[in-house]
Motif scaffolding. Structure first.
Motif, PDB file in Angstrom:
ATOM      1  N   TRP A  55      46.393  37.792  49.675  1.00 44.07           N
ATOM      2  CA  TRP A  55      46.839  38.738  48.647  1.00 44.07           C
ATOM      3  C   TRP A  55      48.182  38.326  48.072  1.00 44.07           C
ATOM      4  CZ3 TRP A  55      43.586  41.738  46.343  1.00 44.07           C
ATOM      5  CH2 TRP A  55      42.449  42.185  47.029  1.00 44.07           C
ATOM      6  N   ASP A  56      49.083  37.876  48.936  1.00 46.92           N
ATOM      7  CA  ASP A  56      50.381  37.409  48.442  1.00 46.92           C
ATOM      8  C   ASP A  56      50.204  36.219  47.498  1.00 46.92           C
ATOM      9  OD1 ASP A  56      51.838  39.352  49.844  1.00 46.92           O
ATOM     10  OD2 ASP A  56      52.197  38.034  51.563  1.00 46.92           O
ATOM     11  N   GLU A  57      49.292  35.327  47.840  1.00 46.58           N
ATOM     12  CA  GLU A  57      49.024  34.167  46.985  1.00 46.58           C
ATOM     13  C   GLU A  57      48.368  34.592  45.672  1.00 46.58           C
ATOM     14  OE1 GLU A  57      49.356  30.291  45.796  1.00 46.58           O
ATOM     15  OE2 GLU A  57      50.215  31.211  47.590  1.00 46.58           O
ATOM     16  N   GLY A  58      47.441  35.549  45.731  1.00 42.53           N
ATOM     17  CA  GLY A  58      46.818  36.065  44.507  1.00 42.53           C
ATOM     18  C   GLY A  58      47.854  36.676  43.573  1.00 42.53           C
ATOM     19  N   ALA A  59      48.781  37.442  44.130  1.00 36.27           N
ATOM     20  CA  ALA A  59      49.858  38.036  43.321  1.00 36.27           C
ATOM     21  C   ALA A  59      50.744  36.939  42.721  1.00 36.27           C
ATOM     22  CB  ALA A  59      50.693  38.984  44.178  1.00 36.27           C
ATOM     23  N   GLU A  70      54.738  41.641  36.612  1.00 35.30           N
ATOM     24  CA  GLU A  70      55.101  40.952  37.851  1.00 35.30           C
ATOM     25  C   GLU A  70      54.692  41.794  39.046  1.00 35.30           C
ATOM     26  OE1 GLU A  70      58.863  38.787  40.013  1.00 35.30           O
ATOM     27  OE2 GLU A  70      59.282  40.425  38.635  1.00 35.30           O
ATOM     28  N   PHE A  71      53.921  41.185  39.959  1.00 32.34           N
ATOM     29  CA  PHE A  71      53.581  41.818  41.229  1.00 32.34           C
ATOM     30  C   PHE A  71      54.701  41.547  42.220  1.00 32.34           C
ATOM     31  CE2 PHE A  71      49.155  41.341  39.686  1.00 32.34           C
ATOM     32  CZ  PHE A  71      48.654  42.600  39.995  1.00 32.34           C
ATOM     33  N   VAL A  72      55.115  42.588  42.938  1.00 32.62           N
ATOM     34  CA  VAL A  72      56.101  42.433  44.004  1.00 32.62           C
ATOM     35  C   VAL A  72      55.641  43.274  45.197  1.00 32.62           C
ATOM     36  CG1 VAL A  72      58.057  41.964  42.470  1.00 32.62           C
ATOM     37  CG2 VAL A  72      57.592  44.304  43.176  1.00 32.62           C
ATOM     38  N   PRO A  73      55.832  42.745  46.409  1.00 31.32           N
ATOM     39  CA  PRO A  73      55.498  43.575  47.567  1.00 31.32           C
ATOM     40  C   PRO A  73      56.515  44.712  47.657  1.00 31.32           C
ATOM     41  CG  PRO A  73      56.396  41.446  48.250  1.00 31.32           C
ATOM     42  CD  PRO A  73      56.290  41.416  46.762  1.00 31.32           C
ATOM     43  N   ARG A 115      40.726  33.336  45.760  1.00 29.39           N
ATOM     44  CA  ARG A 115      40.021  33.663  44.511  1.00 29.39           C
ATOM     45  C   ARG A 115      39.647  35.146  44.494  1.00 29.39           C
ATOM     46  NH1 ARG A 115      37.120  31.630  40.120  1.00 29.39           N
ATOM     47  NH2 ARG A 115      35.192  32.758  39.625  1.00 29.39           N
ATOM     48  N   ILE A 116      39.172  35.647  45.618  1.00 30.23           N
ATOM     49  CA  ILE A 116      38.818  37.064  45.701  1.00 30.23           C
ATOM     50  C   ILE A 116      40.045  37.926  45.406  1.00 30.23           C
ATOM     51  CG2 ILE A 116      38.105  38.931  47.245  1.00 30.23           C
ATOM     52  CD1 ILE A 116      36.374  36.787  48.746  1.00 30.23           C
ATOM     53  N   ALA A 117      41.158  37.623  46.054  1.00 36.41           N
ATOM     54  CA  ALA A 117      42.380  38.412  45.862  1.00 36.41           C
ATOM     55  C   ALA A 117      42.815  38.386  44.401  1.00 36.41           C
ATOM     56  CB  ALA A 117      43.483  37.897  46.774  1.00 36.41           C
ATOM     57  N   SER A 118      42.847  37.214  43.820  1.00 34.65           N
ATOM     58  CA  SER A 118      43.262  37.078  42.423  1.00 34.65           C
ATOM     59  C   SER A 118      42.301  37.825  41.495  1.00 34.65           C
ATOM     60  CB  SER A 118      43.327  35.586  42.067  1.00 34.65           C
ATOM     61  OG  SER A 118      43.884  35.383  40.810  1.00 34.65           O
ATOM     62  N   HIS A 119      41.010  37.724  41.771  1.00 32.22           N
ATOM     63  CA  HIS A 119      39.986  38.416  40.977  1.00 32.22           C
ATOM     64  C   HIS A 119      40.174  39.941  41.051  1.00 32.22           C
ATOM     65  CE1 HIS A 119      35.883  39.306  39.431  1.00 32.22           C
ATOM     66  NE2 HIS A 119      35.932  40.283  40.332  1.00 32.22           N
ATOM     67  N   GLU A 120      40.322  40.470  42.261  1.00 33.85           N
ATOM     68  CA  GLU A 120      40.457  41.919  42.421  1.00 33.85           C
ATOM     69  C   GLU A 120      41.757  42.421  41.784  1.00 33.85           C
ATOM     70  OE1 GLU A 120      37.863  43.566  43.196  1.00 33.85           O
ATOM     71  OE2 GLU A 120      36.725  41.892  44.008  1.00 33.85           O
ATOM     72  N   LEU A 121      42.827  41.648  41.874  1.00 35.83           N
ATOM     73  CA  LEU A 121      44.067  42.022  41.181  1.00 35.83           C
ATOM     74  C   LEU A 121      43.856  41.997  39.666  1.00 35.83           C
ATOM     75  CD1 LEU A 121      46.743  40.256  43.406  1.00 35.83           C
ATOM     76  CD2 LEU A 121      46.257  42.722  43.255  1.00 35.83           C
ATOM     77  N   GLY A 122      42.956  41.133  39.198  1.00 37.44           N
ATOM     78  CA  GLY A 122      42.606  41.116  37.776  1.00 37.44           C
ATOM     79  C   GLY A 122      42.068  42.460  37.313  1.00 37.44           C
TER      80      GLY A 122
END
Length: 187
Positions: A55-59, A70-73, A115-122
């Motif tokens: 998830w951190d990598e997707g963000a 910008e995504f930030v934790p 890819r899943i994380a990046s997709h879901e954040l999309g």
């Protein structure tokens, strides 16, 4: 003395200009608030289990591609991130807000976690599923197959997200659960 007064006057003038043009930078912004032209979206991976790094990598991937988001934790979070044994899915509650799940069923079948994380954040960024089957389309999701390792949005997807946040619009219905489960997937 004149120099000190002149410096103060110049500083006041510059601060005033920054305020008037909206280019000032705030010291701190509320979650999901605008800071200059950048919308900050806070996400919480405390319940992401073994998928926190994905998830951190997707963000990070989205941050590298976007100018106005910008995504930030952090907490309180705009995006809640969970892990379970089902399929990945997202439930956007509005532009930049919602819940996403990393489903172990997809990762166990060989789908790429980042890819899943990046997709879901999309989805949180307002992008709908587009099951084109193309690995170059991030929002094609699982339709690209388990050999697809591309976690990056394409130029059209990036442009759509930028427009979403400039206009305050989204391509999805808030509250609708978007799933990658093949039998349950909605178009």
């Amino acid at each position: 003395m004149i120099t000190r007064k002149l410096l103060r006057a110049c500083a006041a003038l510059l601060l005033g200009l920054a305020f008037l043009t909206g280019t000032g930078v705030s010291a701190s912004a509320a979650p999901g608030a605008q800071s200059g032209n950048v919308r900050t979206i806070r996400y919480d991976t405390s319940q992401a289990a073994e998928f926190k790094a994905a998830w951190d990598e997707g963000a990070k991937i989205w941050n590298e591609h976007l100018d106005n988001v910008e995504f930030v934790p952090g907490s309180p979070a705009d995006v809640r991130i969970l892990a379970d044994d089902g399929w990945p899915r997202a439930q956007p509650q509005g532009l930049g807000r919602g819940t996403v799940w990393m489903g172990r069923q997809a990762t166990n079948e060989g789908h790429y976690e980042i890819r899943i994380a990046s997709h879901e954040l999309g989805h949180i960024l307002g992008l709908p599923d587009r099951r084109t089957g193309l690995c170059t389309d991030l929002m094609s999701g699982a339709s690209a197959g388990t050999t697809c390792k591309n976690p990056n949005p394409n130029a059209a997807e990036i442009a759509e997200v930028e427009r979403n946040f400039q206009n305050g619009t989204t391509g999805i219905t808030p509250g609708l659960v978007l799933t990658e489960a093949p039998a349950l997937a909605r178009r």
